[in-house]
Motif scaffolding. Structure first.
Motif, mmCIF file in Angstrom:
data_model
loop_
_atom_site.group_PDB
_atom_site.id
_atom_site.type_symbol
_atom_site.label_atom_id
_atom_site.label_comp_id
_atom_site.label_asym_id
_atom_site.label_seq_id
_atom_site.Cartn_x
_atom_site.Cartn_y
_atom_site.Cartn_z
ATOM 1 N N GLY A 43 51.357 31.448 30.605
ATOM 2 C CA GLY A 43 52.031 32.399 31.512
ATOM 3 C C GLY A 43 51.385 33.507 32.207
ATOM 4 O O GLY A 43 51.765 34.114 33.195
ATOM 5 N N THR A 44 49.974 33.583 31.837
ATOM 6 C CA THR A 44 49.279 34.830 32.144
ATOM 7 C C THR A 44 48.873 34.123 33.613
ATOM 8 O O THR A 44 48.185 33.075 33.694
ATOM 9 N N PRO A 45 49.164 34.870 34.605
ATOM 10 C CA PRO A 45 48.401 34.534 36.184
ATOM 11 C C PRO A 45 47.095 34.629 36.103
ATOM 12 O O PRO A 45 46.310 35.519 35.606
ATOM 13 N N GLY A 46 46.354 33.660 36.870
ATOM 14 C CA GLY A 46 44.951 33.656 36.855
ATOM 15 C C GLY A 46 44.649 34.392 38.500
ATOM 16 O O GLY A 46 45.490 34.879 39.075
ATOM 17 N N ASP A 47 43.091 34.470 38.589
ATOM 18 C CA ASP A 47 42.626 34.996 39.865
ATOM 19 C C ASP A 47 43.405 34.348 41.332
ATOM 20 O O ASP A 47 43.790 34.929 42.005
ATOM 21 N N GLY A 48 43.573 32.894 41.130
ATOM 22 C CA GLY A 48 44.206 32.155 42.088
ATOM 23 C C GLY A 48 45.645 32.780 42.538
ATOM 24 O O GLY A 48 45.951 32.846 43.774
ATOM 25 N N THR A 49 46.372 33.120 41.377
ATOM 26 C CA THR A 49 47.818 33.526 41.781
ATOM 27 C C THR A 49 47.872 34.771 42.246
ATOM 28 O O THR A 49 48.405 35.201 43.083
ATOM 29 N N TYR A 50 46.926 35.792 41.891
ATOM 30 C CA TYR A 50 46.869 37.118 42.469
ATOM 31 C C TYR A 50 46.309 36.938 43.911
ATOM 32 O O TYR A 50 46.840 37.629 44.702
ATOM 33 N N LEU A 51 45.108 36.100 44.191
ATOM 34 C CA LEU A 51 44.857 36.076 45.655
ATOM 35 C C LEU A 51 45.871 35.361 46.369
ATOM 36 O O LEU A 51 46.228 35.764 47.562
ATOM 37 N N GLN A 52 46.577 34.377 45.795
ATOM 38 C CA GLN A 52 47.584 33.750 47.012
ATOM 39 C C GLN A 52 48.754 34.772 46.986
ATOM 40 O O GLN A 52 49.361 34.883 48.205
ATOM 41 N N ALA A 53 49.266 35.524 46.096
ATOM 42 C CA ALA A 53 50.192 36.700 46.334
ATOM 43 C C ALA A 53 49.903 37.454 47.496
ATOM 44 O O ALA A 53 50.502 37.748 48.378
ATOM 45 N N GLY A 112 44.444 43.784 44.055
ATOM 46 C CA GLY A 112 42.749 43.909 44.035
ATOM 47 C C GLY A 112 42.230 44.746 43.059
ATOM 48 O O GLY A 112 42.743 44.983 41.911
ATOM 49 N N PRO A 113 40.987 44.900 43.240
ATOM 50 C CA PRO A 113 40.079 44.775 44.372
ATOM 51 C C PRO A 113 39.625 43.316 44.541
ATOM 52 O O PRO A 113 39.542 42.543 43.608
ATOM 53 N N PHE A 114 39.367 42.983 45.883
ATOM 54 C CA PHE A 114 38.791 41.580 46.363
ATOM 55 C C PHE A 114 37.660 41.605 47.010
ATOM 56 O O PHE A 114 37.289 42.866 47.696
ATOM 57 N N LYS A 115 37.106 40.588 47.039
ATOM 58 C CA LYS A 115 35.900 40.643 47.978
ATOM 59 C C LYS A 115 36.490 40.138 49.378
ATOM 60 O O LYS A 115 37.238 38.955 49.252
ATOM 61 N N VAL A 116 36.392 40.920 50.324
ATOM 62 C CA VAL A 116 37.096 40.136 51.777
ATOM 63 C C VAL A 116 35.808 40.098 52.727
ATOM 64 O O VAL A 116 35.037 40.764 53.138
ATOM 65 N N SER A 117 36.162 38.783 53.426
ATOM 66 C CA SER A 117 35.352 38.367 54.484
ATOM 67 C C SER A 117 36.185 38.231 55.652
ATOM 68 O O SER A 117 37.216 37.777 55.705
ATOM 69 N N VAL A 142 39.228 35.536 54.608
ATOM 70 C CA VAL A 142 38.681 35.082 52.971
ATOM 71 C C VAL A 142 38.770 36.197 52.065
ATOM 72 O O VAL A 142 38.147 37.048 52.013
ATOM 73 N N LEU A 143 39.704 36.036 51.043
ATOM 74 C CA LEU A 143 39.796 36.683 49.838
ATOM 75 C C LEU A 143 39.153 36.009 48.607
ATOM 76 O O LEU A 143 39.622 34.697 48.376
ATOM 77 N N GLU A 144 38.464 36.988 47.898
ATOM 78 C CA GLU A 144 37.540 36.227 46.711
ATOM 79 C C GLU A 144 37.639 37.204 45.285
ATOM 80 O O GLU A 144 37.307 38.415 45.617
ATOM 81 N N ARG A 145 37.812 36.509 44.291
ATOM 82 C CA ARG A 145 37.724 37.086 43.021
ATOM 83 C C ARG A 145 37.084 36.041 42.071
ATOM 84 O O ARG A 145 37.631 35.164 41.825
ATOM 85 N N ASN A 146 36.025 36.685 41.296
ATOM 86 C CA ASN A 146 35.524 35.539 40.265
ATOM 87 C C ASN A 146 35.492 34.285 40.675
ATOM 88 O O ASN A 146 35.872 33.456 39.992
ATOM 89 N N GLN A 147 34.625 33.920 41.755
ATOM 90 C CA GLN A 147 34.337 32.656 42.280
ATOM 91 C C GLN A 147 35.603 31.760 42.812
ATOM 92 O O GLN A 147 35.689 30.520 43.013
#
Length: 175
Positions: A43-53, A112-117, A142-147
């Motif tokens: 149930g713990t959201p990962g980086d992809g879930t945070y980025l997508q939200a 965040g924080p995210f790497k933003v391009s 482009v939003l990025e966190r931990n690859q």
């Protein structure tokens, strides 16, 4: 004076009171702990879930900014960094935060924080311009966190479509 029905004492004396042993209680606790641990891990959201939200929310705000640009017949630009983002309009001789639409106020990333391009016509840029005529320029955020990365890509309609989270290949890998 009788307080119990006849024979009640015999039944109580003949019944053995039996409870759970310490071993049985420990087994139940271990099983419940393992089950709870699995639920927490899944149930713990990962980086992809945070980025997508954050990307979904940003997609809606970019649409509002695009509509505001069309209504005002002026360009609005989007600027972002790792901590947050803002929408600006050109007033007088400088760019200032949009003040006529409360939804376009400066914001921090929710997760965040995210790497933003920011990408304009295939090249990195410091900002994106939401023009009063949608669909003329190919733009992306482009939003990025931990690859893990999510891309918001502009469409001809002016909408920004959010990609599914993807793992970015690590630099320096074996060929």
């Amino acid at each position: 004076m009788q307080t119990l029905a006849p024979g009640a004492c015999k039944r109580l004396a003949s019944q053995t009171v039996r409870g759970f042993t310490l071993f049985e209680l420990l087994v139940v606790i271990v099983v419940l702990s393992v089950a709870a641990g699995l639920i927490v891990v899944r149930g713990t959201p990962g980086d992809g879930t945070y980025l997508q939200a954050d990307a979904q929310k940003l997609s809606q705000l970019l649409r509002i900014a695009q509509q505001e640009s069309i209504l005002k017949s002026k360009d609005i630009r989007f600027v972002a960094d790792s901590q947050g983002y803002a929408f600006q309009e050109f007033t007088g001789s400088r760019w200032v935060p949009v003040s006529t639409e409360p939804m376009l106020r400066p914001r921090a990333w929710d997760n965040g924080p995210f790497k933003v391009s920011l990408v304009y016509e295939g090249a990195a840029n410091q900002y994106l311009t939401l023009q009063s005529t949608p669909g003329l320029a190919r733009q992306a955020v482009v939003l990025e966190r931990n690859q893990t990365q999510v891309v918001l890509q502009s469409q001809a309609s002016g909408l920004f479509v959010v990609s599914k989270p993807q793992q970015r290949p690590q630099a320096g890998g074996m060929s």
